[in-house]
Design a protein around this motif. Structure first.
Motif, short mmCIF file in Angstrom:
data_model
loop_
_atom_site.label_atom_id
_atom_site.label_comp_id
_atom_site.label_asym_id
_atom_site.label_seq_id
_atom_site.Cartn_x
_atom_site.Cartn_y
_atom_site.Cartn_z
N SER A 66 5.27 -5.03 13.07
CA SER A 66 4.00 -4.39 13.40
C SER A 66 2.88 -4.82 12.45
O SER A 66 1.70 -4.79 12.80
N LEU A 67 3.25 -5.23 11.24
CA LEU A 67 2.25 -5.68 10.26
C LEU A 67 2.17 -7.20 10.18
O LEU A 67 1.57 -7.74 9.25
N VAL A 223 -0.06 -2.61 -8.58
CA VAL A 223 0.95 -3.33 -7.78
C VAL A 223 0.88 -2.92 -6.30
O VAL A 223 0.83 -3.79 -5.41
N PRO A 224 0.85 -1.61 -5.97
CA PRO A 224 0.69 -1.25 -4.55
C PRO A 224 -0.64 -1.74 -3.96
O PRO A 224 -0.68 -2.21 -2.81
N LEU A 225 -1.72 -1.65 -4.74
CA LEU A 225 -3.01 -2.12 -4.25
C LEU A 225 -2.97 -3.63 -4.01
O LEU A 225 -3.49 -4.12 -2.99
N ALA A 226 -2.34 -4.38 -4.92
CA ALA A 226 -2.23 -5.83 -4.75
C ALA A 226 -1.41 -6.17 -3.51
O ALA A 226 -1.74 -7.12 -2.77
N ALA A 227 -0.34 -5.40 -3.25
CA ALA A 227 0.48 -5.65 -2.06
C ALA A 227 -0.33 -5.42 -0.77
O ALA A 227 -0.21 -6.19 0.19
N VAL A 228 -1.16 -4.37 -0.78
CA VAL A 228 -2.00 -4.10 0.40
C VAL A 228 -3.02 -5.22 0.60
O VAL A 228 -3.24 -5.69 1.72
N ILE A 229 -3.65 -5.65 -0.48
CA ILE A 229 -4.64 -6.75 -0.38
C ILE A 229 -3.97 -8.01 0.14
O ILE A 229 -4.50 -8.70 1.02
N TRP A 230 -2.78 -8.31 -0.40
CA TRP A 230 -2.04 -9.49 0.05
C TRP A 230 -1.74 -9.41 1.55
O TRP A 230 -1.95 -10.39 2.29
N ALA A 231 -1.26 -8.26 2.02
CA ALA A 231 -0.92 -8.11 3.43
C ALA A 231 -2.16 -8.25 4.32
O ALA A 231 -2.10 -8.85 5.40
N LEU A 232 -3.29 -7.74 3.87
CA LEU A 232 -4.52 -7.82 4.66
C LEU A 232 -5.03 -9.26 4.72
O LEU A 232 -5.50 -9.72 5.78
N VAL A 233 -4.94 -9.98 3.61
CA VAL A 233 -5.34 -11.40 3.63
C VAL A 233 -4.42 -12.19 4.54
O VAL A 233 -4.88 -13.05 5.31
N ALA A 235 -2.80 -11.04 7.13
CA ALA A 235 -3.14 -10.68 8.51
C ALA A 235 -4.50 -11.24 8.92
O ALA A 235 -4.76 -11.43 10.11
N GLY A 236 -5.35 -11.52 7.93
CA GLY A 236 -6.69 -12.02 8.23
C GLY A 236 -6.75 -13.47 8.62
O GLY A 236 -7.81 -13.97 9.00
N GLY A 237 -5.63 -14.20 8.52
CA GLY A 237 -5.61 -15.59 8.92
C GLY A 237 -5.82 -16.57 7.79
O GLY A 237 -5.68 -17.78 7.98
N VAL A 238 -6.18 -16.08 6.59
CA VAL A 238 -6.31 -16.93 5.41
C VAL A 238 -4.96 -16.96 4.71
O VAL A 238 -4.25 -15.95 4.68
N HIS A 239 -4.59 -18.13 4.14
CA HIS A 239 -3.28 -18.19 3.50
C HIS A 239 -3.19 -17.14 2.39
O HIS A 239 -4.10 -17.00 1.56
#
Length: 463
Positions: A66-67, A223-233, A235-239
């Motif tokens: 889903s993510l 660490v949780p904030l970094a994981a969320v940022i990573w997942a959003l990037v 999902a955003g189509g940028v490596h």
């Protein structure tokens, strides 16, 4: 501090910069040896009866669909673990720009010219080979990167005590290469853009910066904030590795009152061993497993895409780094350090042709729908890196005695102050300490002379 008009190219580093380079490269050297071991294990498993097991593990998928994170183990290593590597690269770049050798444009110009030329020339070699041979130009960026950990592992294996100036030059090349790789990945290997996801990622980065600037501490926050940022990037189509770089660049590199180290330096000290010792070797374990049969090796030297990679890494890097350095010295007021020779720079230029981690990553990104060609390009990366390592090793060995002498001079600490003597020549206290030590030594020799004379007199006297 003003930069001298006739700046020494490959001159002695300031003591704080030398200490930073030494500590950073010590960790990278250990990580590089682990990287070598991981690459060898991957090649053995991919070319023996264990290949089936290796491919099953590498291609096993896990994660929430889903993510958009239902990825193979290899993809988790490529998109996830390498984010840690690029996070450290972002910190390195920020530190060099704020407090390191790159903060002074005049001081930074020389290594940056060499580094940029060392990226452009390999790309031109690749384009020339594939234009004349009718190959794909998609892999032009593969030979542009230098793998600092792999290069230092080669140095550790051949036992060369490379002077700190050459090591710092190699580190600067790698940092600029990393910056170039970041830009290449962000600009040329971006898939369908998801603007809402990238907007949320930008908001997450802004929150990351705000918390950091207001001295909010605790890994359980970041660490949780970094994981969320990573997942959003992702999902955003940028490596996704770009997220690591962005967070590294946001860290503060300056020291405030009451601090012994900046937050960036402290975090880098904690994360670098994880990057060099775990993240990069695991990526290599799942990325370097390619077939190296006689036919595959023949393809490396007969098909234009892999041949362009080999020639780009070996010849392109030498021509670019060495040629860029020569041009910088020829057309600026810089002078080559009198303790160095152009042969030293030629050896380091060959060493820069070891492009492993980032080259393998870009190789996968360049040919996503052509797995066979991607494997051939990976084999070419391995082949070009090995050739560069062997040639660099021979050149470095020819100068090894000179390197040892320079290395010993750089690290001599006769007054046992904890600071190399070469950095204390303008300190009166150093000379007073040395005078006391020499006077004590002279007094001891006078005492021994008296004792020896007394013994000799007894032997020569009457029985």
């Amino acid at each position: 501090m003003a930069t001298p008009q006739n700046r020494k190219f490959l001159g002695r580093l300031p003591l704080p910069e030398r200490t930073y380079v030494t500590d950073a490269l010590r960790t990278e050297t250990v990580g590089g040896i682990l990287l070598l071991i991981a690459a060898i294990v991957a090649l053995v498993m991919a070319n023996t009866p264990l290949s089936g097991f290796y491919e099953t593990v590498r291609d096993f998928e896990l994660g929430p669909e889903s993510l958009h994170l239902h990825l193979s183990i290899a993809d988790w290593a490529k998109d996830g673990l390498l984010t840690i590597f690029f996070f450290v690269a972002g910190i390195e770049l920020k530190r060099e720009l704020v407090a390191g050798e790159l903060r002074d444009p005049r001081a930074a110009a020389l290594p940056m010219i060499a580094a940029v030329c060392g990226m452009v020339a390999p790309a031109l070699f690749y384009v020339a080979v594939n234009t004349t041979g009718g190959g794909s130009l998609s892999g032009w960026a593969v030979p542009t990167a230098t793998d600092i950990a792999f290069a230092l592992a080669v140095l550790a294996v051949i036992g060369t005590s490379l002077p700190s100036a050459l090591r710092a030059f190699l580190l600067t090349l790698a940092i600029v290469d990393d910056l170039g790789a970041i830009l290449i990945i962000a600009l040329f290997f971006t898939t369908d853009i998801n603007l809402p996801a990238l907007g949320l990622a930008a908001a997450g980065l802004l929150l990351f910066w705000f918390l950091h600037r207001n001295n909010v501490r605790g890994w359980y926050v970041y660490v949780p904030l970094a994981a969320v940022i990573w997942a959003l990037v992702h999902a955003g189509g940028v490596h996704a590795t770009v997220a690591g770089v962005a967070m590294g660049l946001l860290l503060r590199c300056t020291v405030r009152e009451g601090e012994d180290h900046s937050p960036a330096e402290h975090i880098e000290h904690l994360v670098r061993p994880l990057s060099a010792g775990v993240a990069v070797p695991l990526f290599a374990l799942f990325a370097a497993g390619v077939g190296v049969s006689g036919g595959a090796i023949a393809d490396v030297f007969t098909r234009p895409e892999p041949l362009g990679v080999v020639l780009g890494l070996f010849l392109g890097k030498v021509v670019g780094v060495f040629g860029g350095s020569w041009l910088a010295v020829r057309f600026t007021k810089a002078q080559l350090n009198e303790e160095m020779r152009w042969a030293d720079l030629l050896a380091v230029s060959a060493l820069a042709g070891i492009g492993f981690t980032v080259s393998l990553l870009i190789g996968e990104l360049a040919f996503p729908d052509q797995p066979q060609l991607a494997d051939e390009v990976k084999a070419a990366v391995l082949m070009g890196s090995v050739i560069s390592a062997v040639v660099a090793g021979v050149l470095l060995k020819l100068r090894n005695d000179k390197y040892k002498k320079l290395y010993e001079e750089e690290n001599r600490d006769e007054d046992e102050s904890g600071i190399p003597d070469i950095y204390e020549q303008d300190d009166p206290a150093y000379h007073l300490r040395m005078a006391e030590r020499l006077e004590a030594r002279a007094a001891e020799h006078r005492r021994l002379a008296e004792v020896t004379a007394a013994r000799s007199g007894k032997k020569d006297g009457p029985a």
